[in-house]
Design an enzyme around this catalytic site. Sequence first.
Site, PDB file in Angstrom:
ATOM      1  N   VAL A  11       0.834  -1.195   0.000  1.00 27.03           N
ATOM      2  CA  VAL A  11       0.000   0.000   0.000  1.00 27.03           C
ATOM      3  C   VAL A  11       0.874   1.252   0.000  1.00 27.03           C
ATOM      4  O   VAL A  11       0.653   2.187  -0.769  1.00 27.03           O
ATOM      5  CB  VAL A  11      -0.962  -0.011   1.219  1.00 27.03           C
ATOM      6  CG1 VAL A  11      -1.779   1.257   1.274  1.00 27.03           C
ATOM      7  CG2 VAL A  11      -1.877  -1.215   1.142  1.00 27.03           C
ATOM      8  N   THR A 121      -5.276  -0.790   8.066  1.00 27.94           N
ATOM      9  CA  THR A 121      -6.565  -1.309   8.537  1.00 27.94           C
ATOM     10  C   THR A 121      -6.547  -1.367  10.063  1.00 27.94           C
ATOM     11  O   THR A 121      -5.766  -2.112  10.653  1.00 27.94           O
ATOM     12  CB  THR A 121      -6.805  -2.716   7.946  1.00 27.94           C
ATOM     13  OG1 THR A 121      -6.780  -2.598   6.523  1.00 27.94           O
ATOM     14  CG2 THR A 121      -8.134  -3.298   8.395  1.00 27.94           C
ATOM     15  N   TYR A 249     -14.934 -17.068  -7.541  1.00 30.08           N
ATOM     16  CA  TYR A 249     -14.508 -18.404  -7.941  1.00 30.08           C
ATOM     17  C   TYR A 249     -14.201 -19.230  -6.702  1.00 30.08           C
ATOM     18  O   TYR A 249     -13.600 -18.760  -5.745  1.00 30.08           O
ATOM     19  CB  TYR A 249     -13.331 -18.368  -8.926  1.00 30.08           C
ATOM     20  CG  TYR A 249     -12.119 -17.591  -8.477  1.00 30.08           C
ATOM     21  CD1 TYR A 249     -11.139 -18.198  -7.679  1.00 30.08           C
ATOM     22  CD2 TYR A 249     -11.935 -16.266  -8.853  1.00 30.08           C
ATOM     23  CE1 TYR A 249     -10.026 -17.502  -7.272  1.00 30.08           C
ATOM     24  CE2 TYR A 249     -10.812 -15.556  -8.439  1.00 30.08           C
ATOM     25  CZ  TYR A 249      -9.876 -16.176  -7.643  1.00 30.08           C
ATOM     26  OH  TYR A 249      -8.778 -15.483  -7.221  1.00 30.08           O
ATOM     27  N   CYS A 258      -4.478 -10.297   3.839  1.00 22.34           N
ATOM     28  CA  CYS A 258      -5.577  -9.433   4.301  1.00 22.34           C
ATOM     29  C   CYS A 258      -6.802 -10.198   4.804  1.00 22.34           C
ATOM     30  O   CYS A 258      -7.206 -10.025   5.956  1.00 22.34           O
ATOM     31  CB  CYS A 258      -5.981  -8.491   3.177  1.00 22.34           C
ATOM     32  SG  CYS A 258      -4.590  -7.525   2.579  1.00 22.34           S
TER      33      CYS A 258
HETATM   34  C1  UGA Z   1      -7.957  -7.968  -0.642  1.00 24.75           C
HETATM   35  C2  UGA Z   1      -9.149  -7.109  -1.122  1.00 24.75           C
HETATM   36  O1  UGA Z   1      -9.675  -7.652  -2.323  1.00 24.75           O
HETATM   37  C3  UGA Z   1      -8.726  -5.670  -1.346  1.00 24.75           C
HETATM   38  O2  UGA Z   1      -9.856  -4.881  -1.703  1.00 24.75           O
HETATM   39  C4  UGA Z   1      -8.115  -5.112  -0.055  1.00 24.75           C
HETATM   40  O3  UGA Z   1      -7.641  -3.793  -0.223  1.00 24.75           O
HETATM   41  C5  UGA Z   1      -6.953  -5.992   0.362  1.00 24.75           C
HETATM   42  O4  UGA Z   1      -7.418  -7.358   0.547  1.00 24.75           O
HETATM   43  C6  UGA Z   1      -6.415  -5.467   1.670  1.00 24.75           C
HETATM   44  O5  UGA Z   1      -7.159  -5.483   2.654  1.00 24.75           O
HETATM   45  O6  UGA Z   1      -5.304  -4.915   1.677  1.00 24.75           O
HETATM   46  P1  UGA Z   1      -5.876  -9.161  -1.854  1.00 24.75           P
HETATM   47  O7  UGA Z   1      -5.650  -9.857  -0.543  1.00 24.75           O
HETATM   48  O8  UGA Z   1      -4.726  -8.514  -2.541  1.00 24.75           O
HETATM   49  O9  UGA Z   1      -6.989  -7.990  -1.674  1.00 24.75           O
HETATM   50  O10 UGA Z   1      -6.425 -10.245  -2.864  1.00 24.75           O
HETATM   51  P2  UGA Z   1      -7.810 -10.729  -3.493  1.00 24.75           P
HETATM   52  O11 UGA Z   1      -7.660 -10.720  -4.949  1.00 24.75           O
HETATM   53  O12 UGA Z   1      -8.973 -10.038  -2.928  1.00 24.75           O
HETATM   54  O13 UGA Z   1      -7.826 -12.264  -3.014  1.00 24.75           O
HETATM   55  C7  UGA Z   1      -7.866 -12.630  -1.639  1.00 24.75           C
HETATM   56  C8  UGA Z   1      -7.983 -14.135  -1.512  1.00 24.75           C
HETATM   57  O14 UGA Z   1      -9.277 -14.578  -1.895  1.00 24.75           O
HETATM   58  C9  UGA Z   1      -7.012 -14.907  -2.418  1.00 24.75           C
HETATM   59  O15 UGA Z   1      -6.556 -16.036  -1.727  1.00 24.75           O
HETATM   60  C10 UGA Z   1      -7.870 -15.317  -3.597  1.00 24.75           C
HETATM   61  O16 UGA Z   1      -7.404 -16.461  -4.251  1.00 24.75           O
HETATM   62  C11 UGA Z   1      -9.185 -15.594  -2.881  1.00 24.75           C
HETATM   63  N1  UGA Z   1     -10.356 -15.477  -3.772  1.00 24.75           N
HETATM   64  C12 UGA Z   1     -10.676 -14.291  -4.331  1.00 24.75           C
HETATM   65  C13 UGA Z   1     -11.133 -16.605  -3.999  1.00 24.75           C
HETATM   66  O17 UGA Z   1     -10.855 -17.716  -3.486  1.00 24.75           O
HETATM   67  N2  UGA Z   1     -12.239 -16.482  -4.796  1.00 24.75           N
HETATM   68  C14 UGA Z   1     -12.594 -15.301  -5.366  1.00 24.75           C
HETATM   69  O18 UGA Z   1     -13.609 -15.275  -6.084  1.00 24.75           O
HETATM   70  C15 UGA Z   1     -11.783 -14.195  -5.143  1.00 24.75           C
END
Ligand code: UGA
Length: 418
Positions: A11, A121, A249, A258
């Site tokens: 960030v 956060t 997904y 996060c």
């Molecule tokens: C997440 C949030 O999406 C951001 O908006 C937030 O700013 C950030 O945390 C934070 O608090 O700093 P991030 O951890 O980078 O972002 O990644 P994501 O793409 O959201 O994925 C998080 C986890 O959920 C991953 O393990 C991903 O594989 C999983 N995921 C995501 C799923 O299993 N299914 C989905 O449909 C989407």
Amino acid sequence: MRLACIGTGFVGVVTAAVFAKLGNTVVGLDIDEGKIAKLKQGIVPFFEPGLSELLVETQKTGNLTFTTSYAEAISSAEVIFIMVGTPSAPDGQADLQYVFASVEALAPHLIDGAIVVIKSTVPPGTNDKVKELIGAKTKVSFEVASVPEFLKEGTAVEDTLHPDRIILGVELGHAKETLTKLHEPLTQNFIVMKPASAQMCKYASNNYLATRITFINQIADLCEQNDADVEEVIRGMGADRRIGSHYWYPGLGYGGSCFPKDVKEIAAYAQHVGESDSLFIKIDLLNSTRIPKLMAKYDQLVGGFAGKTVAILGLSFKKNTNDTREAPAEYVISWLRAHQALVKTADPQVPADTLDPYQAATGSHVVMLLVEWDEYLKLDLTKLASVMKTPKYFIDTRNQYDPAAVSAAGLKYQGVGR
Ligand code: UGA
């Protein structure tokens, strides 16, 4: 505007570089001298698409500089962003020691009218303590605001340049106008609220998304008990505009730095305030037990992992990042090793012991696709089958492949919820 950005994690570096690109004078600060030395040379300590280029460009224009000195960074800053880590404490609640340490260090150097913005956060109510700590160390007037961050790793630059909204958690004062002006080149969608609401909004957003993922994982598990395919279910449900099919997904559960942390923190907060039957306690439990539960199922499927070789494709927590914090691979690999399997690994960005996917698959009885890196979405399945050993299982934990095409190539397919 003259800005200081404290903390050089995802960030911090992205925010500093983007504001510098917009023409502000930005000083990035971290107490880690090694990190600052690297950033000064344009080296980003992690993989994030587009960030190195932005860092080099903004340092060349002179808009972005880095320092380890609070006096240097704060003594001319109109707005100071705090973007240090807030890991979970042993009791699960947010550990705010880095936020408070940076606040105490910056306070003596504040200029009159400076705005201190908490982007880390933090739980609702933290700003009162921040105000108290600063007030004890300075006589100048200052404001404390909350502007939570919503960027995602892997698309951090894009997300910061084009945010869906900017939440301004402000009290009466000039912070609203100043912060609106600062963010205006990025969006017109400002939502102004109390700082505590802004902080709750961040936790609630991450917990909502984590709950949404857990929900579809639960549906996926039920689909496996019959002939339903969760991907078809998502398409059908997602057509309802109230639901939508994006960001939905199923898989091995949510990971990264996060969601697991923020769900644990809100669950601990709920316990702390007497809400001991909070939904988030259950969400955390379901996510933490998901990988062992699925591994036990896969163990049955492949006839026992013991003595078998397993190729793991993808070691990061998701694609387009080399961040391995709370990555499924970490848990899957230790589970496999504890069950006497031999593990080979591949990842395009995580360096440790990685092979190309076909090398990893050579001699393997099972291939597990854990991360949907672009490189792994067009694998030559026939070639994969030819180098693998029977029973040749392809476990697609991201549902990226057509089950029929995988079977036609001579592999045994297993997805999630299909
Ligand atoms: C997440 C949030 O999406 C951001 O908006 C937030 O700013 C950030 O945390 C934070 O608090 O700093 P991030 O951890 O980078 O972002 O990644 P994501 O793409 O959201 O994925 C998080 C986890 O959920 C991953 O393990 C991903 O594989 C999983 N995921 C995501 C799923 O299993 N299914 C989905 O449909 C989407």
